[in-house]
Each structure stands twice: as C-alpha cells, then as structure tokens.
Design a protein around this motif. Structure first.
Motif, short mmCIF file in Angstrom:
data_model
loop_
_atom_site.label_atom_id
_atom_site.label_comp_id
_atom_site.label_asym_id
_atom_site.label_seq_id
_atom_site.Cartn_x
_atom_site.Cartn_y
_atom_site.Cartn_z
N ALA A 178 0.82 -1.22 0.00
CA ALA A 178 0.00 0.00 0.00
C ALA A 178 0.85 1.26 0.00
O ALA A 178 0.43 2.30 -0.51
CB ALA A 178 -0.93 0.00 1.21
N TRP A 212 1.97 4.27 9.01
CA TRP A 212 0.51 4.32 9.17
C TRP A 212 0.12 5.17 10.37
O TRP A 212 -0.96 5.76 10.39
CB TRP A 212 -0.05 2.91 9.35
N LYS A 218 4.59 1.79 6.31
CA LYS A 218 3.78 1.93 5.10
C LYS A 218 4.74 2.22 3.95
O LYS A 218 4.83 3.33 3.43
CB LYS A 218 2.76 3.06 5.27
N THR A 243 -3.57 -0.64 -2.59
CA THR A 243 -4.36 -0.95 -1.39
C THR A 243 -5.28 -2.13 -1.67
O THR A 243 -6.15 -2.05 -2.55
CB THR A 243 -5.20 0.26 -0.97
N GLU A 277 -8.39 -4.21 -1.30
CA GLU A 277 -9.75 -3.88 -0.85
C GLU A 277 -10.46 -5.09 -0.27
O GLU A 277 -11.19 -4.99 0.71
CB GLU A 277 -10.55 -3.31 -2.01
N VAL A 294 -7.84 -4.86 -5.75
CA VAL A 294 -6.85 -3.91 -5.28
C VAL A 294 -7.08 -2.55 -5.93
O VAL A 294 -7.50 -2.45 -7.08
CB VAL A 294 -5.41 -4.42 -5.59
N GLN A 295 -6.84 -1.50 -5.16
CA GLN A 295 -6.99 -0.14 -5.66
C GLN A 295 -5.62 0.48 -5.91
O GLN A 295 -4.77 0.55 -5.02
CB GLN A 295 -7.76 0.72 -4.65
N GLY A 302 -3.45 -5.06 9.73
CA GLY A 302 -3.94 -5.08 8.36
C GLY A 302 -4.54 -6.38 7.91
O GLY A 302 -5.54 -6.40 7.17
N PRO A 357 -11.27 0.51 2.95
CA PRO A 357 -10.02 -0.20 3.25
C PRO A 357 -8.87 0.73 3.60
O PRO A 357 -7.87 0.28 4.17
CB PRO A 357 -9.73 -0.97 1.95
N LYS A 358 -8.99 2.02 3.29
CA LYS A 358 -7.94 2.96 3.64
C LYS A 358 -8.14 3.57 5.03
O LYS A 358 -7.27 4.29 5.53
CB LYS A 358 -7.85 4.07 2.59
#
Length: 528
Positions: free
Chosen positions: A34, A60, A81, A216, A218, A232-233, A255, A398-399
């Motif tokens: 991510a 994070w 992160k 990221t 999802e 995934v984004q 996570g 998810p974020k």
C-alpha cells in the motif's frame, strides 16, 4: 492480471515470501504494498527512525481506542507503510525471543513450531557478523551485526552488572537472560530491512516477480470457499488480480484481520454493523491481540555527547551528518537503542519476564514531545502480558484505520510486573558507571511509593510496537489458521505474518516474523 501467488503486504514477511517463491522460475508472484518504494533516506540511515517514528512519513501512525488502563489515553501504533513494512521503520533490533516460547506454540497443538523446528529457519535467513554457529546462520540475506556503541551504552551494561545481573554477549544464543549490547539489522551504516535484504537483489532479475506499490488491497475474492484473487486499488482504480494457486496475507497484526473482515471473513458481530455480508464466519479474526506494554524512564544529562537539542548539540549533529555522508559512521549510523537486557522480576522464574532497551537520548511520547537539552532513556516492557485486546472495523473503507484496542494494563499482573521492572531499571541507572553522565530523572523524580509509581505507569505506558496474535494459529474454534498457516475452511488462502502467533514471544518481533515467512514459504512451495 493473473499470477500463481498474490502476496498482500511487502513487509517483514511479504518480502521474504516474494524472494523464496519467485526462486522457482516456473511460477509467477505478485507482491502488493500500500505504501511507496523505500526511496526515503530516512529509511536507510539508521538514525532516521527518530524522525519517522512520530510522523506519518512512510508510517501508518495508528491510534488506539481510549485505554482505561492508561488513564483513558489513546495509544500510538506506528507501522511501516513502505516496501519493507515495519522492518523499514523499526528499531532494527534482532531478537528471537526465548526458546521456550516456540516449545509452547508446539505444546498448544501446533506441530512443527517447537524451537528445534524453527531454529533452522532463523539460521537460513541470517548472515551473522560472527559467522555460522549452532545458533546463527552465516550465509543468509539478512545481515545481523553490532554497531560502535556510545560510551553511555557501555556504561549501562557495566551498571547492570554492578546491580547484580549477568553479562550476556548474545541474547539469541544458549541463554537469553542478562545485560548486553543488541544485535541489529544494520550493515555498513545502513538499515538492512527485508526490502533491502530479500527484495532489492532480485527485483529486475526475476521476470516472474511483479511488485506493485501504492496498491491498497480492498478485499480477498472468493469463489465459494476458495480464494481466487484480490481486489486492489491503484491510483484510484479498482483492479482484479487473480491467483491460480494461493493468496497470502502478510499485512500484519492490524492489516490482515482488517482485510479478512472486509472480505466477509470474520465474526458476524463485527461485520454486520458495517453492512458486510458474512461469507465465512470466523469468530477469532481480530481477537487475541497481544503487545508489549512499555514505559520509558527519561533522564536529562549534562553530557552533550548524548543526543538532544541544544546549540552545541546542533553543531555536533552537523559534524555527524558530514561523517555519515562520507563514511556511513558516527551517531547517524546508530539505532540509538544500542543496549538492553532480559531480566527476571522474581528469582524463581524460569525465564525473563521484562526487557530493557537503553537509548542514548531523552525520549518522550514516541519522540513526539521534544525537550531542550540532552539525555538518556531506558525502556521497560512486560514480555508476556496477560492483558489481551482486539482489532475490529471502524469503516468499510479499506484505507480507513482499523479499530485497535490492546487493552493495556487491564490485568493487574501486568501492572505489578511493570512496576518491579521500573524499580529494577532505576536501580541499574543509579549505579556508579552512569554517574559521569550527570543524569537527572525527568519524569519520576521524588516518586517512590507503589501508588505514586503505578499512577505514573498509567500515565506514561504505551506500546513498544510488537502487536501479534490477531489471526492466531491453532485448532480450536477461535483459531484462524492451522499449523501450516492455512485459513480454516477456505482453500488457497494463508496468513503469513505476526498475526498468526498464538502467544507473544519474549522479545522484539521482527526476527520471528521473518522466520514465520521462511517456514511458510517451504510449505507453500511444496503444495501443488
């Protein structure tokens, strides 16, 4: 896009998995992270941890829910992160834990996890500065060395011996108990993260490995009870990645359970309020959160060779920067937490129950509160806390951060152990070898009674960044994975990170997480 294996999370475990699985040119591996690539110089200079820790830079920077055991305060949970995950922002200390920790895992019904079983996998990844031996590897990717320690670190080790504790030259050897200097994942003045050790040498050289940053996850995609891929984004666009063989979750103790729950895998009580359909009821997902509660003793010093904030200190730091840039040596090549120990608060205990980290600067609130002048600190943490917390959802986004409740100091035994440890650390620092640094207690001067010190503990204790256990390994109804880390009831889905630990090990958790990935990679590669 379609791959044989999709790994979610390029941290301490994910980078190891990517390396080991992609060694077979017949398989394709996709590693998702991510965060960004590890370009930041603050990642690679060991002293950069002091700047990363209190900020959101490759971090994070999670907050916990208010903690009744900490006087209602919210705790702070830094997590990496970036490529390398928390191995790119941690204190770089290499500790395996006590040998009995792994024997306990096996005794809980997890075959293949005794110390005798896992030692070869610790040794496999390690390149120890003293070479190969019974307890150390000499040819692995992960360099483990020691740094040129500050005079205050040597004084602290001597003071520990004056206070009656044995010297220990190797906390990862035959015995853990004692005072000594830490082994660290630093090589040539640079942090040796899992991204540096396991990923950097093979990126570009192995065409069967795809690494996607800024990605990221999802949700895990399911076809019935079979994991088929990951949604995934990337750059605001949702993509579907398919996995022919397995999806491997290595997103960590926060996570991984969050992603499972977003995928409909978890306790109905957690999913239903968020409007998530239960695909696979698993009441143990997010439960069993364990972390080391830690308090920091802080001292102001008249010695400006210790790190701090002053005119003279600024001039010295300029000189240190020039030294580091020229030769990768000096104060900026240090992790600052150079020494410490594993001690018993009661003589009859069979293993240490507290850990100390000495630090050559004055720390306060994860370095988020700065004080003028120079100083010295000593962390004290409870190695096997009885306070157990949980991780849950705050949002379907998810974020969004998960809900983190470590329940620190909710069990009185943890309070009493921490209190004894605090007194033991005070006694060490009061010994003659530390006198030359002119130390003055910054936070507990004049406090001596149990009531006074317990109040202090509740106002100053927090995490030392070792969360584990939220997808624990086992065979009972609250276990999430089996002894080969396969998610119960779901085909083609494993968890490979610190969340699988059934109990918290007695020490820093980076090395055990790397071992877990080494252990899992062999099972995964042998599954066809």
């Amino acid at each position: 896009m379609e791959f044989d294996y999709i790994i979610v999370g390029a941290g301490s475990a994910g980078c190891v998995l990517a390396n080991r699985l992609s060694a077979d040119p017949a398989v394709s591996v996709c590693l998702l992270e991510a965060g960004p690539r590890d370009w930041s110089p603050l990642v690679h200079a060991p002293a950069g941890v002091a700047a990363i820790l209190p900020t959101r830079h490759v971090n994070w920077a999670f907050d916990t829910v208010p903690q009744p055991g900490l006087a209602g305060r919210r705790g702070y949970q830094p997590r990496g992160k970036v490529l390398g995950g928390s191995s790119s922002i941690n204190g770089m200390i290499y500790i395996r834990g006590h040998q009995s920790d792994y024997d306990e895992w096996a005794a809980l019904g997890n075959s293949g996890w005794s110390f005798a079983d896992v030692l070869p996998y610790f040794r496999k990844s390690q390149m120890h500065h003293r070479g190969a031996s019974e307890f150390h590897g000499g040819e692995g990717e992960l360099y483990v060395g020691q740094i040129e320690a500050h005079a205050a670190t040597h004084a602290f080790i001597e003071a520990g011996q004056k206070a009656g504790h044995r010297y220990n030259a190797d906390f990862n050897g035959a015995e853990q108990e004692g005072i000594g200097q830490y082994d660290v994942t630093i090589r040539g003045g640079r942090r040796w993260s899992t991204a540096t050790a396991f990923l950097k040498p093979i990126r570009g050289a192995r065409r069967n490995l795809t690494v996607l940053t800024g990605a990221t996850a999802e949700r895990v995609l399911l076809q019935g009870k079979q994991a088929s891929g990951v949604q995934v984004q990337i750059k605001g666009e949702s993509l579907t990645l398919k996995a022919r063989r397995e999806v491997l979750l290595s997103a960590g103790a926060f996570g991984t359970p969050q992603l499972l729950m977003l995928s409909g895998i978890g306790p109905e009580s957690e999913l239903k309020p968020q409007g998530i359909a239960v695909t696979h009821e698993m009441p143990g997902v997010g439960q069993n959160l364990q972390d080391h509660p830690d308090v920091v003793l802080g001292y102001q010093s008249t010695d400006n060779s210790l790190l701090g904030y002053s005119l003279g200190g600024s001039l010295k730091m300029g000189s240190a920067l020039a030294q580091y840039l020229a030769r990768k040596r000096g104060p900026l090549a240090s992790n600052f937490a150079e020494g410490g120990g594993f001690l018993k608060t009661r003589a009859e205990l069979v293993r240490p129950d507290i850990q100390l980290h000495s630090v050559v600067s004055l720390l306060d609130d994860h370095n988020r509160k700065l004080h003028w002048g120079h100083g010295f600190s000593c962390h004290v943490c409870v190695l096997r806390p009885k306070s157990i917390g949980s991780v849950g959802l705050q949002s379907v986004n998810p974020k969004a951060p998960p809900r983190i409740d470590p329940a620190f100091l909710s069990h009185d035994d943890d309070v009493q152990t921490l209190l004894k440890g605090y007194r033991m650390a005070r006694e060490i620092i009061a010994q003659a070898p530390m006198a030359r640094f002119g130390l003055k207690d910054k936070f507990s001067d004049g406090l001596h009674s149990d009531e006074q010190l317990i109040d202090l503990l509740r106002r100053r204790t927090d995490s030392i960044y070792h969360p584990v256990g939220t997808c624990r390994m086992g065979n009972d109804e609250l276990a999430v994975v089996d002894s080969q880390l396969r998610v119960h009831g779901i085909q083609g889905l494993r968890v490979v990170d610190a969340s699988i630990m059934p109990t918290l090990v007695g020490g820093n958790t980076n090395a055990p997480t790397i071992m877990i990935a080494e252990r899992a990679a062999e099972w995964i590669a042998n599954t066809r």
